[in-house]
Design a protein around this motif. Structure first.
Motif, PDB file in Angstrom:
ATOM      1  N   SER A  12      41.748  46.228  34.677  1.00 52.29           N
ATOM      2  CA  SER A  12      42.422  45.991  35.959  1.00 52.29           C
ATOM      3  C   SER A  12      42.130  44.635  36.579  1.00 52.29           C
ATOM      4  O   SER A  12      42.912  44.121  37.357  1.00 52.29           O
ATOM      5  CB  SER A  12      42.042  47.084  36.951  1.00 52.29           C
ATOM      6  N   CYS A  13      40.987  44.046  36.207  1.00 55.50           N
ATOM      7  CA  CYS A  13      40.634  42.768  36.841  1.00 55.50           C
ATOM      8  C   CYS A  13      40.250  41.754  35.769  1.00 55.50           C
ATOM      9  O   CYS A  13      41.103  41.342  34.978  1.00 55.50           O
ATOM     10  CB  CYS A  13      39.540  42.996  37.869  1.00 55.50           C
ATOM     11  N   HIS A  36      36.190  32.484  34.530  1.00 56.28           N
ATOM     12  CA  HIS A  36      36.451  32.427  35.973  1.00 56.28           C
ATOM     13  C   HIS A  36      35.320  31.771  36.772  1.00 56.28           C
ATOM     14  O   HIS A  36      35.541  31.343  37.899  1.00 56.28           O
ATOM     15  CB  HIS A  36      36.710  33.839  36.510  1.00 56.28           C
ATOM     16  N   GLU A  37      34.131  31.712  36.160  1.00 53.95           N
ATOM     17  CA  GLU A  37      32.969  31.182  36.898  1.00 53.95           C
ATOM     18  C   GLU A  37      33.221  29.780  37.426  1.00 53.95           C
ATOM     19  O   GLU A  37      32.915  29.469  38.564  1.00 53.95           O
ATOM     20  CB  GLU A  37      31.720  31.178  36.004  1.00 53.95           C
ATOM     21  N   GLU A  38      33.832  28.943  36.569  1.00 54.49           N
ATOM     22  CA  GLU A  38      34.018  27.547  36.995  1.00 54.49           C
ATOM     23  C   GLU A  38      35.048  27.402  38.109  1.00 54.49           C
ATOM     24  O   GLU A  38      35.130  26.381  38.770  1.00 54.49           O
ATOM     25  CB  GLU A  38      34.397  26.672  35.788  1.00 54.49           C
ATOM     26  N   ALA A  81      43.009  35.680  33.409  1.00 54.68           N
ATOM     27  CA  ALA A  81      42.470  37.019  33.139  1.00 54.68           C
ATOM     28  C   ALA A  81      43.375  37.759  32.160  1.00 54.68           C
ATOM     29  O   ALA A  81      42.902  38.344  31.190  1.00 54.68           O
ATOM     30  CB  ALA A  81      42.329  37.801  34.440  1.00 54.68           C
ATOM     31  N   SER A  82      44.686  37.737  32.394  1.00 61.41           N
ATOM     32  CA  SER A  82      45.567  38.502  31.502  1.00 61.41           C
ATOM     33  C   SER A  82      45.564  37.921  30.088  1.00 61.41           C
ATOM     34  O   SER A  82      45.603  38.660  29.105  1.00 61.41           O
ATOM     35  CB  SER A  82      46.987  38.623  32.056  1.00 61.41           C
ATOM     36  N   ARG A  83      45.464  36.602  29.989  1.00 63.29           N
ATOM     37  CA  ARG A  83      45.396  36.000  28.640  1.00 63.29           C
ATOM     38  C   ARG A  83      44.131  36.430  27.909  1.00 63.29           C
ATOM     39  O   ARG A  83      44.159  36.721  26.720  1.00 63.29           O
ATOM     40  CB  ARG A  83      45.389  34.477  28.743  1.00 63.29           C
ATOM     41  N   SER A 107      46.927  41.806  34.289  1.00 66.22           N
ATOM     42  CA  SER A 107      45.776  42.404  33.611  1.00 66.22           C
ATOM     43  C   SER A 107      46.063  43.862  33.253  1.00 66.22           C
ATOM     44  O   SER A 107      45.811  44.313  32.130  1.00 66.22           O
ATOM     45  CB  SER A 107      44.548  42.343  34.517  1.00 66.22           C
ATOM     46  N   LEU A 108      46.598  44.608  34.213  1.00 70.65           N
ATOM     47  CA  LEU A 108      46.905  46.029  33.989  1.00 70.65           C
ATOM     48  C   LEU A 108      47.885  46.219  32.839  1.00 70.65           C
ATOM     49  O   LEU A 108      47.789  47.167  32.059  1.00 70.65           O
ATOM     50  CB  LEU A 108      47.510  46.647  35.254  1.00 70.65           C
ATOM     51  N   LEU A 109      48.847  45.291  32.748  1.00 70.16           N
ATOM     52  CA  LEU A 109      49.891  45.425  31.716  1.00 70.16           C
ATOM     53  C   LEU A 109      49.300  45.412  30.313  1.00 70.16           C
ATOM     54  O   LEU A 109      49.792  46.115  29.428  1.00 70.16           O
ATOM     55  CB  LEU A 109      50.916  44.281  31.846  1.00 70.16           C
ATOM     56  N   VAL A 110      48.251  44.643  30.114  1.00 67.99           N
ATOM     57  CA  VAL A 110      47.664  44.544  28.768  1.00 67.99           C
ATOM     58  C   VAL A 110      47.077  45.890  28.351  1.00 67.99           C
ATOM     59  O   VAL A 110      47.384  46.424  27.280  1.00 67.99           O
ATOM     60  CB  VAL A 110      46.589  43.437  28.705  1.00 67.99           C
TER      61      VAL A 110
END
Ligand code: KG4
Ligand code: ZN
Length: 340
Positions: A14-15, A39-41, A50-52, A90-93
């Protein structure tokens, strides 16, 4: 099939965590999570990235979850997946993958509400952890959510309070960003808070009616406070970092505990369960312990790996729904704003 031999694969996307878990009845056999460092940077989750990353991680993560559980996909009884709420891309994956796998294996598909997952994680069989009796109050606190839920049964839940703006984890993370800490800042604020004076600086608590929360004002208060103080003394943050962290954490925990006290009073329920990444915080854990002494609460905190985003909590909901033969159609779609 005997009801004693149910294997469910749970999938969570989801995230920013790609996760898969295999549960055998109510016991977790594997719980695999691929965190997305990318995402940290950016100091926060970038939905497109995220989705990739989910797309890249999903197959290896599921493969590893099956391998660690020491079962083959043909032994699975059903596939459970997070339908929402969360980031749509993200959810779609996870949703598409779960649908395809269930279709290919010709086994039931089970949709799971992520927020119910955080709460029902308390029902995973785990040595040394008690399950809360119904009814109980659940507070879900993380970087994405802040809710107080009255739980009357596994699938009879009512949201009785929630944030009207930022989540509590964001209050930690955004305050940390102002202080120059890395992302996510919650764990470091917690660590430093232990070394500082919680009463060194005062931040006013927001006034929000009932059981709702608001955290965006605190972030602004921290920003103005730091701007003012660093103007007077450019070394202010360095010189007082532990005290600043302790004071921010003290304010946040105070807000959470005030609402929990109200919720308990209002409902007459003294069984209090927490979940979500922020439940790792030592301040909230101590406050719950104090609540046991002061208010006669019985409190429940799941094993750490079941509090942050994970697929074990999706698998346990899958198991509970499987027992009810509560299955999803293949036409089901992800839902970014799914409610409890
Ligand atoms: O549940 P989670 O892993 O992911 C979601 O946001 O759904 O929660 C992450 C959040 C972050 O905001 C992080 O700063 C916070 O949980 N967090 C903490 C602590 N550990 C994690 N906040 C305060 N104290 C901690 N010890
Ligand atoms: Zn979550």
């Amino acid at each position: 099939m005997s009801s004693q031999n149910i294997y469910i694969l749970g999938i969570e996307s989801s995230c920013d965590d790609t996760a898969a878990s295999v549960i055998h009845n109510a016991r977790i056999l594997s719980n695999v999570i691929a965190n997305q460092k990318i995402h940290e940077e950016f100091g926060g989750v970038v939905p497109e990235l995220a989705s990739r990353a989910h797309q890249q991680n999903i197959v290896p993560v599921v493969h590893q979850a099956l391998k660690k559980a020491n079962i083959t996909k043909e032994q699975l009884s059903a596939i459970a997946f997070t339908r929402g709420p969360g980031l749509m891309g993200s959810l779609l994956v996870g949703t598409s993958f779960a649908k395809s796998l269930a279709y290919g294996l010709n086994i039931p598909l089970i949709d799971v509400n992520h927020m119910q997952g955080h709460i029902l994680a308390h029902f995973i069989d785990e040595d040394g952890f008690n399950k809360p009796p119904f009814p109980f109050i659940a507070m879900t606190i993380s970087g994405g959510h802040t809710q107080i839920v009255k739980v009357d049964d596994y699938f009879k839940m009512t949201v009785i309070g929630e944030t009207i703006d930022d989540a509590v984890g964001e209050a930690f993370d955004k305050s940390g960003k102002i202080l120059g800490l890395g992302y996510p800042a919650g764990p470091e604020i917690d660590k430093r808070a232990k070394l500082g004076n919680p009463l060194a600086f005062k931040f006013t608590k927001p006034k929000v009616d009932g059981l709702n929360f608001s955290f965006s004002g605190l972030k602004t208060a921290v920003l103005y406070f730091i701007q003012k103080k660093t103007k007077e003394n450019p070394q202010f943050i360095e010189n007082h970092l532990n005290d600043i962290c302790a004071s921010i954490q003290y304010t946040i925990i105070g807000i959470l505990v005030d609402k929990l006290k109200r919720a308990s009073k209002q409902t007459g329920i003294k069984h209090i369960a927490i979940g979500g990444g922020v439940s790792a915080n030592s301040g909230i854990r101590q406050a719950l312990k104090d609540g046991e002494q002061k208010f006669g609460w019985t409190t429940y905190v799941p094993k750490f790996e079941y509090t942050t985003d994970n697929a074990a909590m999706i698998a346990i909901v899958g198991y509970l729904k499987f027992l009810d033969t509560n299955f999803a159609q293949q036409s089901i779609a992800a839902s970014a704003r799914l409610k409890i």
